[in-house]
Scaffold this active site. Structure first.
Site, PDB file in Angstrom:
ATOM      1  N   ASP A  44       0.816  -1.215   0.000  1.00  0.00           N
ATOM      2  CA  ASP A  44       0.000   0.000   0.000  1.00  0.00           C
ATOM      3  C   ASP A  44       0.850   1.266   0.000  1.00  0.00           C
ATOM      4  OD1 ASP A  44      -2.383   1.411   0.033  1.00  0.00           O
ATOM      5  OD2 ASP A  44      -2.516   1.429   2.220  1.00  0.00           O
TER       6      ASP A  44
ATOM      7  N   ASN B  74     -11.085  -2.608  -4.917  1.00  0.00           N
ATOM      8  CA  ASN B  74     -10.319  -1.657  -5.732  1.00  0.00           C
ATOM      9  C   ASN B  74     -10.974  -1.331  -7.082  1.00  0.00           C
ATOM     10  OD1 ASN B  74      -7.092  -2.838  -4.503  1.00  0.00           O
ATOM     11  ND2 ASN B  74      -8.250  -1.035  -3.863  1.00  0.00           N
TER      12      ASN B  74
HETATM   13  C1  IPE Z   1      -5.469  -2.651   0.193  1.00  0.00           C
HETATM   14  O1  IPE Z   1      -5.153  -1.314   0.047  1.00  0.00           O
HETATM   15  C2  IPE Z   1      -5.430  -3.345  -1.125  1.00  0.00           C
HETATM   16  C3  IPE Z   1      -4.110  -3.475  -1.761  1.00  0.00           C
HETATM   17  C4  IPE Z   1      -2.991  -3.022  -1.293  1.00  0.00           C
HETATM   18  C5  IPE Z   1      -4.106  -4.159  -3.010  1.00  0.00           C
HETATM   19  P1  IPE Z   1      -6.271  -0.190  -0.149  1.00  0.00           P
HETATM   20  O2  IPE Z   1      -5.543   1.080  -0.370  1.00  0.00           O
HETATM   21  O3  IPE Z   1      -7.243  -0.610  -1.178  1.00  0.00           O
HETATM   22  O4  IPE Z   1      -7.006  -0.199   1.267  1.00  0.00           O
HETATM   23  P2  IPE Z   1      -7.803   0.951   2.013  1.00  0.00           P
HETATM   24  O5  IPE Z   1      -8.779   1.521   1.032  1.00  0.00           O
HETATM   25  O6  IPE Z   1      -6.802   1.959   2.451  1.00  0.00           O
HETATM   26  O7  IPE Z   1      -8.448   0.270   3.176  1.00  0.00           O
HETATM   27  C1  IPE Z   2      -1.779   0.169  -3.200  1.00  0.00           C
HETATM   28  O1  IPE Z   2      -1.521   1.521  -3.266  1.00  0.00           O
HETATM   29  C2  IPE Z   2      -2.040  -0.456  -4.554  1.00  0.00           C
HETATM   30  C3  IPE Z   2      -3.446  -0.849  -4.764  1.00  0.00           C
HETATM   31  C4  IPE Z   2      -4.407  -0.769  -3.888  1.00  0.00           C
HETATM   32  C5  IPE Z   2      -3.765  -1.401  -6.078  1.00  0.00           C
HETATM   33  P1  IPE Z   2      -2.691   2.595  -3.256  1.00  0.00           P
HETATM   34  O2  IPE Z   2      -3.058   2.892  -4.663  1.00  0.00           O
HETATM   35  O3  IPE Z   2      -3.811   2.172  -2.381  1.00  0.00           O
HETATM   36  O4  IPE Z   2      -1.936   3.837  -2.640  1.00  0.00           O
HETATM   37  P2  IPE Z   2      -2.552   4.905  -1.630  1.00  0.00           P
HETATM   38  O5  IPE Z   2      -3.061   4.154  -0.449  1.00  0.00           O
HETATM   39  O6  IPE Z   2      -3.640   5.623  -2.360  1.00  0.00           O
HETATM   40  O7  IPE Z   2      -1.391   5.774  -1.306  1.00  0.00           O
HETATM   41 MG    MG Z   3      -4.156   2.446  -0.398  1.00  0.00          MG
END
Ligand code: IPE
Ligand code: IPE
Ligand code: MG
Length: 241
Positions: free
Chosen positions: A21, A69
């Site tokens: 993340d 997502n």
């Molecule tokens: C969890 O991260 C999913 C992945 C890293 C693939 P998210 O960014 O989707 O989670 P939330 O929305 O912060 O809970």
């Molecule tokens: C994790 O990074 C990757 C996926 C969830 C696909 P994020 O895209 O959630 O990154 P932040 O949390 O917005 O920084």
């Molecule tokens: Mg995220």
């Protein structure tokens, strides 16, 4: 540079799971589009998967795309899918060199056919490699996984293969995407968020969680060492006294 001593190497957790993340925030901080963050996150994944193999981790499970997502923009989702396709095409090409066995956790039926085929090919063609097993969580949600497992068990009951009251915890494991994979000892979430976001709820019931204040694209082997050191400081009790 490997910071771990020989002793540590022998005692690395067998299974490490990571919520990758912070890609979006990393990109935003640099004034770049979110997809640039995912690209950088992909590079980090390569680096960390190789490092896990080198220090003797047997299973690495990574959260790449959740069932939630899909709420993101079409542009971002499309960008992530394209990066995954590129990565798997490369992985199929370099399979012998890397020695990685791939598994996919999640409902692959919602992926576009090209990506799904790459996942299936990678899983089939890499099953002979055993240096490290990478479990990719793709369109993965822990609750969705449990529902799909419950449905599969119910179907076996309806077909007369099982009786409803015969189900044990160990049996149920075999209906999950992670069938045959030991539970992770350590779950790491970078990016500063302190939640699990539907990641491995069944399997992580007794895992140690390490939350870290680094964005995934900045995550280095040293951060993994740090998480492993923290894991070694924990006392695992499993409900005992
Ligand atoms: C969890 O991260 C999913 C992945 C890293 C693939 P998210 O960014 O989707 O989670 P939330 O929305 O912060 O809970
Ligand atoms: C994790 O990074 C990757 C996926 C969830 C696909 P994020 O895209 O959630 O990154 P932040 O949390 O917005 O920084
Ligand atoms: Mg995220």
């Amino acid at each position: 540079m490997m910071a771990l001593s020989m002793d540590d190497k022998r005692s690395v957790p067998r299974h490490i799971a990571i919520i990758m993340d912070g890609n979006g925030r990393w990109a935003k901080n640099k004034g770049l589009p979110r997809t640039a963050g995912h690209k950088a996150g992909g590079e980090t994944f390569r680096r960390i998967a190789n490092y896990c193999r080198d220090i003797g981790v047997k299973y690495l499970t990574v959260y790449a795309f959740s069932t939630e997502n899909w709420k993101r923009s079409e542009e971002e989702v499309g960008g992530i899918m394209l990066l995954l396709e590129r990565y798997l095409t490369e992985a199929l090409r370099d399979m012998e060199k890397n020695g990685v066995c791939f598994r996919f956790f999640g409902d692959l039926s919602r992926l576009r056919p090209k990506l799904r085929k790459l996942c299936e090919d990678a899983e089939a063609r890499s099953s002979q490699y055993h240096d490290v097993q990478v479990n990719f969580c793709l369109n993965y949600g822990g609750r969705d996984e449990i529902i799909r497992a419950a449905r599969a068990f119910a179907a076996d009951v309806a077909a007369g293969k099982r009786s409803a009251d015969s189900l044990t915890e160990a049996d149920f494991d075999n209906y999950l995407d992670s069938a045959g994979v030991p539970d992770p000892e350590l779950v790491i979430r970078p990016s500063g968020e302190m939640r699990t976001s539907n990641f491995l709820p069944w399997q992580s019931a007794y895992s140690e969680f390490v939350f870290m204040n680094v964005l995934w694209p900045d995550f280095m082997p040293e951060h993994l060492d740090e998480a492993i050191e923290e894991y070694h400081r924990r006392e695992r009790r499993f409900g005992g006294a």
